[in-house]
Design a protein around this motif. Structure first.
Motif, PDB file in Angstrom:
ATOM      1  N   THR A  12       7.332  12.527   1.272  1.00 21.96           N
ATOM      2  CA  THR A  12       7.606  12.649   2.711  1.00 21.96           C
ATOM      3  C   THR A  12       6.521  12.017   3.563  1.00 21.96           C
ATOM      4  O   THR A  12       6.728  11.792   4.747  1.00 21.96           O
ATOM      5  N   GLY A  13       5.344  11.767   2.979  1.00 16.53           N
ATOM      6  CA  GLY A  13       4.247  11.165   3.736  1.00 16.53           C
ATOM      7  C   GLY A  13       3.432  12.175   4.531  1.00 16.53           C
ATOM      8  O   GLY A  13       2.614  11.795   5.355  1.00 16.53           O
ATOM      9  N   ALA A  14       3.639  13.453   4.286  1.00 20.21           N
ATOM     10  CA  ALA A  14       2.928  14.494   5.032  1.00 20.21           C
ATOM     11  C   ALA A  14       1.446  14.516   4.661  1.00 20.21           C
ATOM     12  O   ALA A  14       1.077  14.345   3.500  1.00 20.21           O
ATOM     13  N   GLN A  15       0.617  14.724   5.668  1.00 24.27           N
ATOM     14  CA  GLN A  15      -0.833  14.793   5.458  1.00 24.27           C
ATOM     15  C   GLN A  15      -1.194  15.924   4.503  1.00 24.27           C
ATOM     16  O   GLN A  15      -2.020  15.750   3.620  1.00 24.27           O
ATOM     17  N   ARG A  25       0.831  -1.206   0.000  1.00 20.83           N
ATOM     18  CA  ARG A  25       0.000   0.000   0.000  1.00 20.83           C
ATOM     19  C   ARG A  25       0.862   1.252   0.000  1.00 20.83           C
ATOM     20  O   ARG A  25       0.521   2.251  -0.629  1.00 20.83           O
ATOM     21  N   VAL A  26       1.978   1.233   0.707  1.00 21.85           N
ATOM     22  CA  VAL A  26       2.883   2.380   0.695  1.00 21.85           C
ATOM     23  C   VAL A  26       3.484   2.551  -0.695  1.00 21.85           C
ATOM     24  O   VAL A  26       3.742   3.662  -1.145  1.00 21.85           O
ATOM     25  N   GLY A  27       3.664   1.454  -1.409  1.00 26.00           N
ATOM     26  CA  GLY A  27       4.146   1.530  -2.782  1.00 26.00           C
ATOM     27  C   GLY A  27       3.229   2.344  -3.670  1.00 26.00           C
ATOM     28  O   GLY A  27       3.680   3.014  -4.600  1.00 26.00           O
ATOM     29  N   TRP A  28       1.923   2.317  -3.391  1.00 25.73           N
ATOM     30  CA  TRP A  28       0.979   3.132  -4.157  1.00 25.73           C
ATOM     31  C   TRP A  28       1.236   4.618  -3.942  1.00 25.73           C
ATOM     32  O   TRP A  28       1.057   5.430  -4.854  1.00 25.73           O
ATOM     33  N   ILE A  29       1.650   5.003  -2.735  1.00 22.66           N
ATOM     34  CA  ILE A  29       1.945   6.415  -2.480  1.00 22.66           C
ATOM     35  C   ILE A  29       3.207   6.826  -3.239  1.00 22.66           C
ATOM     36  O   ILE A  29       3.278   7.913  -3.797  1.00 22.66           O
ATOM     37  N   TRP A  30       4.204   5.965  -3.263  1.00 21.10           N
ATOM     38  CA  TRP A  30       5.397   6.245  -4.056  1.00 21.10           C
ATOM     39  C   TRP A  30       5.022   6.362  -5.532  1.00 21.10           C
ATOM     40  O   TRP A  30       5.514   7.237  -6.248  1.00 21.10           O
ATOM     41  N   PHE A  31       4.161   5.476  -5.994  1.00 24.02           N
ATOM     42  CA  PHE A  31       3.692   5.520  -7.374  1.00 24.02           C
ATOM     43  C   PHE A  31       2.954   6.831  -7.634  1.00 24.02           C
ATOM     44  O   PHE A  31       3.178   7.494  -8.649  1.00 24.02           O
ATOM     45  N   ALA A  32       2.066   7.210  -6.723  1.00 29.03           N
ATOM     46  CA  ALA A  32       1.306   8.460  -6.877  1.00 29.03           C
ATOM     47  C   ALA A  32       2.243   9.661  -6.906  1.00 29.03           C
ATOM     48  O   ALA A  32       2.042  10.595  -7.690  1.00 29.03           O
ATOM     49  N   GLY A  33       3.284   9.654  -6.072  1.00 28.13           N
ATOM     50  CA  GLY A  33       4.250  10.752  -6.087  1.00 28.13           C
ATOM     51  C   GLY A  33       4.986  10.841  -7.408  1.00 28.13           C
ATOM     52  O   GLY A  33       5.158  11.929  -7.972  1.00 28.13           O
ATOM     53  N   ALA A  34       5.403   9.695  -7.925  1.00 28.19           N
ATOM     54  CA  ALA A  34       6.126   9.680  -9.196  1.00 28.19           C
ATOM     55  C   ALA A  34       5.225  10.124 -10.349  1.00 28.19           C
ATOM     56  O   ALA A  34       5.632  10.917 -11.209  1.00 28.19           O
ATOM     57  N   ILE A  35       3.994   9.640 -10.375  1.00 25.94           N
ATOM     58  CA  ILE A  35       3.072  10.019 -11.445  1.00 25.94           C
ATOM     59  C   ILE A  35       2.679  11.486 -11.318  1.00 25.94           C
ATOM     60  O   ILE A  35       2.491  12.181 -12.322  1.00 25.94           O
ATOM     61  N   GLU A  41       5.790   4.853   7.221  1.00 24.90           N
ATOM     62  CA  GLU A  41       6.713   4.021   6.488  1.00 24.90           C
ATOM     63  C   GLU A  41       7.304   4.618   5.228  1.00 24.90           C
ATOM     64  O   GLU A  41       7.912   3.914   4.450  1.00 24.90           O
ATOM     65  N   ILE A  42       7.133   5.885   4.961  1.00 22.67           N
ATOM     66  CA  ILE A  42       7.656   6.421   3.715  1.00 22.67           C
ATOM     67  C   ILE A  42       9.178   6.345   3.680  1.00 22.67           C
ATOM     68  O   ILE A  42       9.765   5.857   2.760  1.00 22.67           O
ATOM     69  N   TRP A  43       9.853   6.835   4.670  1.00 14.97           N
ATOM     70  CA  TRP A  43      11.322   6.793   4.666  1.00 14.97           C
ATOM     71  C   TRP A  43      11.792   5.718   5.559  1.00 14.97           C
ATOM     72  O   TRP A  43      11.912   5.507   6.562  1.00 14.97           O
ATOM     73  N   VAL A  49       4.441  19.510  -9.572  1.00 13.79           N
ATOM     74  CA  VAL A  49       5.750  18.869  -9.381  1.00 13.79           C
ATOM     75  C   VAL A  49       6.198  19.009  -7.928  1.00 13.79           C
ATOM     76  O   VAL A  49       6.637  18.034  -7.301  1.00 13.79           O
ATOM     77  N   LEU A  50       6.094  20.198  -7.380  1.00 13.38           N
ATOM     78  CA  LEU A  50       6.507  20.415  -5.986  1.00 13.38           C
ATOM     79  C   LEU A  50       5.669  19.595  -5.013  1.00 13.38           C
ATOM     80  O   LEU A  50       6.183  19.027  -4.041  1.00 13.38           O
ATOM     81  N   THR A  51       4.378  19.497  -5.260  1.00  9.04           N
ATOM     82  CA  THR A  51       3.511  18.709  -4.394  1.00  9.04           C
ATOM     83  C   THR A  51       3.808  17.223  -4.534  1.00  9.04           C
ATOM     84  O   THR A  51       3.765  16.485  -3.557  1.00  9.04           O
ATOM     85  N   GLY A  52       4.118  16.773  -5.745  1.00  6.80           N
ATOM     86  CA  GLY A  52       4.487  15.377  -5.945  1.00  6.80           C
ATOM     87  C   GLY A  52       5.754  15.018  -5.187  1.00  6.80           C
ATOM     88  O   GLY A  52       5.860  13.938  -4.599  1.00  6.80           O
ATOM     89  N   ILE A  53       6.718  15.921  -5.179  1.00 11.09           N
ATOM     90  CA  ILE A  53       7.940  15.697  -4.408  1.00 11.09           C
ATOM     91  C   ILE A  53       7.619  15.661  -2.915  1.00 11.09           C
ATOM     92  O   ILE A  53       8.136  14.819  -2.177  1.00 11.09           O
ATOM     93  N   ALA A  54       6.745  16.557  -2.455  1.00  5.72           N
ATOM     94  CA  ALA A  54       6.363  16.570  -1.040  1.00  5.72           C
ATOM     95  C   ALA A  54       5.584  15.324  -0.650  1.00  5.72           C
ATOM     96  O   ALA A  54       5.599  14.909   0.510  1.00  5.72           O
ATOM     97  N   LEU A  55       4.924  14.700  -1.603  1.00  2.00           N
ATOM     98  CA  LEU A  55       4.165  13.479  -1.324  1.00  2.00           C
ATOM     99  C   LEU A  55       5.081  12.351  -0.860  1.00  2.00           C
ATOM    100  O   LEU A  55       4.670  11.493  -0.075  1.00  2.00           O
TER     101      LEU A  55
END
Length: 153
Positions: free
Chosen positions: A96-99, A29-39, A151-153, A88-94
């Motif tokens: 970090t796992g910040a709400q 499930r955390v992999g989906w957040i990494w995927f969402a950040g990259a996309i 679990e992001i980092w 792009v900036l928000t995707g990079i911030a994603l």
């Protein structure tokens, strides 16, 4: 090796290891957040390119007789450029796992999809691709966003 950890509800804040089956499921499930950040970063870069092309190569987009919705081509160029940089900036911030990054990502992806919908008359194929990426990002962040807190980092 380190094991995935979850917070303990005690006062020390120490973390205890997850059982292996829960750790694997949570990791996916955390992999989906990494995927969402990259996309999200990718979709933002698409917007930046779209905005720069609209500003500097006015003959690239073919505009029908009805014209563009609301703005001129230069207005859409600036909108896509600014929105792309923010995405792009928000995707990079994603990452970090910040709400706040999850909330802003959903809002910007929704706004980006609407902007692409309004710009479809100028470049339909590209707009449909970016709308599909935005919908995928919104789904990934809403469905799996809360899993990334620890679990992001």
């Amino acid at each position: 090796m380190t094991e995935p950890m979850r917070p303990r509800t005690g006062t020390t804040g120490a973390r205890v290891p997850l059982p292996p089956d829960q750790a694997v499921a949570r990791s996916r499930r955390v992999g989906w957040i990494w995927f969402a950040g990259a996309i999200t970063v990718l979709a933002g870069l698409f917007n930046v390119v779209e905005g720069v092309v609209a500003l500097f190569d006015r003959d690239y987009y073919v505009i029908g007789p009805s014209g563009l919705l609301v703005f001129s081509l230069a207005g859409w160029g600036w909108l896509h450029l600014i929105l792309g940089i923010l995405v792009v900036l928000t995707g990079i911030a994603l990452f970090t796992g910040a709400q706040w990054a999850r909330v802003v990502t959903v809002a910007l992806a929704g706004f980006n999809a609407l902007a692409q919908l309004a710009f479809l008359s100028a470049y339909p194929f590209w707009g449909v691709i970016v709308i599909a990426l935005d919908v995928l990002v919104i789904w990934a962040v809403i469905v799996h966003g809360d899993e990334s807190t620890y679990e992001i980092w």
